[in-house]
Design an enzyme around this catalytic site. Structure first.
Site, short mmCIF file in Angstrom:
data_model
loop_
_atom_site.label_atom_id
_atom_site.label_comp_id
_atom_site.label_asym_id
_atom_site.label_seq_id
_atom_site.Cartn_x
_atom_site.Cartn_y
_atom_site.Cartn_z
CG ASP A 36 -1.78 1.17 1.37
OD1 ASP A 36 -2.44 1.33 2.42
OD2 ASP A 36 -1.81 1.98 0.42
CG ASP A 220 -3.52 4.92 -2.28
OD1 ASP A 220 -4.40 5.51 -1.62
OD2 ASP A 220 -3.01 3.84 -1.93
O1 LIG Z 1 -5.55 4.96 2.88
C1 LIG Z 1 -5.14 4.92 1.77
C2 LIG Z 1 -4.41 3.71 1.27
N1 LIG Z 1 -4.65 2.60 2.16
C3 LIG Z 1 -5.99 2.00 2.08
C4 LIG Z 1 -6.00 0.75 2.95
C5 LIG Z 1 -7.39 0.20 3.03
C6 LIG Z 1 -8.49 0.82 3.58
N2 LIG Z 1 -9.56 -0.02 3.52
C7 LIG Z 1 -9.16 -1.20 2.92
C8 LIG Z 1 -9.87 -2.36 2.64
C9 LIG Z 1 -9.19 -3.41 2.02
C10 LIG Z 1 -7.85 -3.29 1.69
C11 LIG Z 1 -7.13 -2.12 1.99
C12 LIG Z 1 -7.81 -1.08 2.60
N3 LIG Z 1 -5.27 5.89 0.86
C13 LIG Z 1 -5.97 7.03 1.14
S1 LIG Z 1 -5.23 8.56 1.05
C14 LIG Z 1 -6.67 9.40 1.46
C15 LIG Z 1 -7.69 8.52 1.69
C16 LIG Z 1 -9.00 8.97 2.05
C17 LIG Z 1 -9.15 10.01 2.96
C18 LIG Z 1 -10.42 10.46 3.28
C19 LIG Z 1 -11.57 9.89 2.68
C20 LIG Z 1 -11.41 8.85 1.77
C21 LIG Z 1 -10.13 8.38 1.45
C22 LIG Z 1 -7.29 7.16 1.52
C23 LIG Z 1 -8.16 5.99 1.72
O2 LIG Z 1 -8.83 5.87 2.71
N4 LIG Z 1 -8.13 5.04 0.75
C24 LIG Z 1 -8.94 3.84 0.87
C25 LIG Z 1 -10.34 4.05 0.38
C26 LIG Z 1 -10.71 5.25 -0.25
C27 LIG Z 1 -12.04 5.43 -0.64
C28 LIG Z 1 -12.97 4.42 -0.44
C29 LIG Z 1 -12.58 3.23 0.16
C30 LIG Z 1 -11.27 3.04 0.58
#
Ligand SMILES: O=C(CNCCc1c[nH]c2ccccc12)Nc1scc(-c2ccccc2)c1C(=O)NCc1ccccc1
Length: 331
Positions: A36, A220
């Site tokens: 990730d 990402d």
């Molecule tokens: O966190 C990560 C990367 N790791 C994800 C790990 C993970 C989180 N559930 C998981 C479930 C399964 C596997 C990995 C993961 N990227 C970023 S930067 C900004 C945001 C964000 C900030 C505020 C609001 C929204 C996003 C995110 C984010 O929440 N992405 C996931 C997501 C984005 C949108 C919808 C769903 C998920």
């Protein structure tokens, strides 16, 4: 040294996420982790995770490893933007990815995971490849696997070659010329606050003209979809018959039978086209004839995210030199 390991889609039908095998401890315990670049914690389902929160995941048991050491008094807690979360304690242990070994890597053991991780049976944890500044361990933040491995690598890089509905590869320490075509376009990265943040040179919807407005966002691998400014997203779905922005499903949906345009984004002078087939993510519920789009609005997020839907249209070099850069090539 170098390392190379497969990135396997967790679901053969939709590219929700990819997992990569790693080994932890002595004798080695193998887990499948979601690599990730959008976070910087290496956390795993473990013998400290309540069994009620485990559903088929492999776990890391530090007490079975002769090389594990408790990082006394250290804890961690992470919440992702989608509301999913986990927290726990920390050990160090031997860790390998595709033949590349790091001694005493911080392994964050989950003592609590949210339901969305419990239900993802194929994901045994996450391996953060963002900048270590994002690591959540207290009182002392820990280094990512990549930061720990960097000094052993011929070149301080790792590459992501994600593929549509098939296994791709993460390589560490080298750039495999067989994995891309043409030249690699390198662009600057802003490592603050800790994402691989870069600026795209613009976009086009289908065969429409290219709009050269810069789009700053993050590369990402941990996020499935692409989240861009509303103006771009509405321009895209204007070309999709029957598309609506559904409050119910939390984003743009359309009839699965709809014809979708491809989506092109620029990096420097190079253009990357995400094929139409990547732009339909999945039916909103199993068997539904309504599909959820692979491109959604970033308006509620605060950052533009180039997730797997975009990354699998390119070969991406994460260059951890000083200053860091991102390299993009067609494939
Ligand atoms: O966190 C990560 C990367 N790791 C994800 C790990 C993970 C989180 N559930 C998981 C479930 C399964 C596997 C990995 C993961 N990227 C970023 S930067 C900004 C945001 C964000 C900030 C505020 C609001 C929204 C996003 C995110 C984010 O929440 N992405 C996931 C997501 C984005 C949108 C919808 C769903 C998920």
């Amino acid at each position: 040294d170098t390392g190379s390991a497969a990135a396997v889609p967790i679901d053969p039908r939709f590219d929700i996420a990819y997992v990569t095998p790693v080994t932890i401890g002595t004798p080695p315990q193998t887990l499948q982790l979601d690599f990730d670049t959008g976070s910087s914690d290496l956390w795993v389902f473990s013998s400290h995770t309540p069994t009620s929160q485990i559903r088929g995941q492999e776990i890391y048991t530090p007490d079975k490893s002769t090389t594990s050491k408790l990082l006394d008094g250290h804890t961690w807690s992470i919440t992702y933007g989608d509301g999913s979360a986990s927290r726990g304690n920390v050990y160090t242990d031997n860790f390998t990815v595709g033949g590349l070994a790091v001694a005493s890597q911080a392994i964050q053991c989950a003592q609590q995971v949210s339901s969305s991780f419990t239900t993802e049976e194929s994901i045994d944890g996450l391996l953060g490849l963002g900048f270590s500044t994002l690591n959540t361990v207290n009182p002392a933040s820990q280094l990512t696997f990549f930061d720990n491995a960097k000094s052993k690598l011929g070149s301080p890089v790792f590459t992501a070659d994600l593929k549509n509905k098939q296994a791709g590869t993460y390589d560490f320490g080298f750039i495999d010329k067989a994995k891309y075509t043409g030249e690699i376009t390198y662009v600057p990265v802003n490592p603050d606050p800790g994402y691989w943040t870069f600026t795209s040179s613009g976009y086009a919807v289908g065969s429409g003209n290219f709009s050269g407005s810069p789009i700053t966002g993050i590369a990402d691998t941990g996020t499935s979809l692409v989240y861009l400014p509303t103006a771009i997203v509405t321009a895209y779905y204007r070309q999709v018959q029957g598309a609506t922005n559904s409050r119910n499903y939390g984003g743009y949906v359309f009839p699965c039978s709809a014809t979708l345009p491809p989506f092109t984004f620029g990096v420097g002078e190079t253009k990357f086209t995400i094929p139409a087939s990547y732009m339909s993510y999945a039916p909103v519920t199993d068997g539904s004839s309504t599909c959820f789009g692979g491109l959604q609005s970033s308006s509620g997020i605060g950052v533009n995210i180039w997730g797997d839907v975009a990354l699998k249209a390119a070969f991406v070099v994460f260059n951890g030199a000083n200053p860091p850069t991102l390299g993009w090539a067609t494939k």
